[in-house]
Design a protein around this motif. Sequence first.
Motif, PDB file in Angstrom:
ATOM      1  N   UNK A  18       0.829  -1.203   0.000  1.00  0.00           N
ATOM      2  CA  UNK A  18       0.000   0.000   0.000  1.00  0.00           C
ATOM      3  C   UNK A  18       0.868   1.259   0.000  1.00  0.00           C
ATOM      4  N   UNK A  19       1.934   1.245   0.786  1.00  0.00           N
ATOM      5  CA  UNK A  19       2.849   2.397   0.808  1.00  0.00           C
ATOM      6  C   UNK A  19       3.486   2.605  -0.568  1.00  0.00           C
ATOM      7  N   UNK A  24       3.852   5.515  -5.629  1.00  0.00           N
ATOM      8  CA  UNK A  24       3.722   5.515  -7.093  1.00  0.00           C
ATOM      9  C   UNK A  24       2.618   6.457  -7.553  1.00  0.00           C
ATOM     10  N   UNK A  25       1.510   6.437  -6.832  1.00  0.00           N
ATOM     11  CA  UNK A  25       0.400   7.323  -7.174  1.00  0.00           C
ATOM     12  C   UNK A  25       0.819   8.786  -7.043  1.00  0.00           C
ATOM     13  N   UNK A  32       2.062  13.936 -13.777  1.00  0.00           N
ATOM     14  CA  UNK A  32       0.919  14.471 -14.519  1.00  0.00           C
ATOM     15  C   UNK A  32       0.851  15.981 -14.395  1.00  0.00           C
ATOM     16  N   UNK A  33       1.056  16.507 -13.186  1.00  0.00           N
ATOM     17  CA  UNK A  33       1.051  17.964 -12.995  1.00  0.00           C
ATOM     18  C   UNK A  33       2.130  18.635 -13.832  1.00  0.00           C
ATOM     19  N   UNK A  34       3.308  18.021 -13.884  1.00  0.00           N
ATOM     20  CA  UNK A  34       4.396  18.577 -14.685  1.00  0.00           C
ATOM     21  C   UNK A  34       4.055  18.529 -16.171  1.00  0.00           C
ATOM     22  N   UNK A  35       3.437  17.444 -16.598  1.00  0.00           N
ATOM     23  CA  UNK A  35       3.021  17.318 -17.999  1.00  0.00           C
ATOM     24  C   UNK A  35       1.980  18.385 -18.332  1.00  0.00           C
TER      25      UNK A  35
END
Length: 102
Positions: A18-19, A24-25, A32-35
Motif C-alpha cells: 500500500x505504501x 507511485x500514485x 501528470x502535474x508537470x506534464x
Amino acid sequence: MCAQSPICSKDDYEKRLLERILRNELALETTLNEIVKTNNKVVDALTQLEDAKAKLESTLAVIEKKHITMVSRLVDFITNSSILMNSALDAAVVAMIELHLR
C-alpha cells in the motif's frame, strides 16, 4: 516474533504494498502535474507563434501593397520622363534642322 506469524507478515506485506502504491500514485500525480504545466507552456508558445505569424503576414501584405504602389509610381515617372525627354529632344532636333535650313 511478528515476522513468524502468517497474519502479521501478510499485514506487513500489504502495508508495504500500500505504501508503494501510494508513493507511485504520488509520483504519477506529480508527473501528470508537470506534464499539464508543460502542455500549457507549449499551448501558450504556439498561440504566441500563431499571433506573431498573423502579424507578420499582415505586415507582409502591407509591404507588398506599398511595393506595388511604388513600382507603379516609378513606372509612371519613367514613362512620363521618357515622354518629356523625347518631346524635348524632338523639339531640339526640329529647331536645329530649322536653324540649319535657314
